[in-house]
Design an enzyme around this catalytic site. Sequence first.
Site, mmCIF file in Angstrom:
data_model
loop_
_atom_site.group_PDB
_atom_site.id
_atom_site.type_symbol
_atom_site.label_atom_id
_atom_site.label_comp_id
_atom_site.label_asym_id
_atom_site.label_seq_id
_atom_site.Cartn_x
_atom_site.Cartn_y
_atom_site.Cartn_z
ATOM 1 C CG ASP A 153 -1.981 -1.066 1.206
ATOM 2 O OD1 ASP A 153 -1.729 -2.145 0.637
ATOM 3 O OD2 ASP A 153 -3.072 -0.815 1.753
ATOM 4 C CE LYS A 217 -5.427 2.090 2.313
ATOM 5 N NZ LYS A 217 -4.306 1.404 2.984
ATOM 6 C CE LYS A 253 -7.040 -1.204 2.554
ATOM 7 N NZ LYS A 253 -5.693 -1.716 2.907
#
Length: 317
Positions: A153, A217, A253
């Site tokens: 991430d 995300k 996400k």
Amino acid sequence: MPTTAPHALSDVTASDSTLRRFLHGLPGVDAVGLEARAASLGTRSIKTTAKAYAIDLAISMVDLTTLEGADTPGKVRALGAKAVHPDPTDRATPATAAVCVYPDMVATAKEAVAGSTVKVASVATAFPAGRAPLAVKLADVREAVAAGADEIDMVIDRGAFLAGNYRKVYDEITAVKEACGTSARLKVIFETGELSTYDNIRRASWLGMLAGADFIKTSTGKVAVNATPANTLLMLEAVRDFRAQTGVQVGVKPAGGIRTSKDAIKFLVLVNETAGEDWLDNHWFRFGASSLLNDLLMQRQKLATGRYSGPDYVTVD
């Protein structure tokens, strides 16, 4: 599925000027319409059978997260055990999608979830600020991947993005993607609360996908405004349209601020009604959360028994 810039749009990334022209040529976002649609979808009624399915689906989509300076190996091992068996009294409860930790805790997390379907995700690239030289960011990624991270991430350089230096952001994402190798999927975090406008969120979504993101995300969970129904809806529209143009599917996400089963189910409705059933799977949709899982487990128990369990039913993370 390929994750490099697809051939259909390869000319878009040929230079800084073509990239800028493409991103600023995207349709402007109708903020009022976007927020009204997100609010409308949030009112959908979910019946008991569908609710039970949605709760299990949401559990399977959780990236169970601990990202604190005080994290210890013991805490990470406990989190890993919870990810594998969220409810030790009911082994029919699905495992979570992943545990998300700092790079130095990846090896510990891998040991904790060994033999299960649970992935290990690691934040990297000088999370959460992203303020570090590229060489440092890439070293961060390589350390996490070498330790066994299944997913990375990363955070974009919001300063560069807001200054209009899209090529720098694109080049950093592609470099991080290369550092992930073939073993780790890449989630690109925009920190939507710092991007100021919906138009910027749309541009960041396309920029991330063009650069090879496997997931886009919303946020780190470390700022005041994190995932919202509106910004997630906008990103779901982006991945839907990107696949329509390129054939490449990218995950979404939302992270930060999603704490209750009711919230999670609203987001699942957004997924189904916007991107479609193909994204209703933890390979393509995740919740970044630390406290959501407990409420999902409590609601699951309520549906099974007709009553809420005591406060000691779930662990406090």
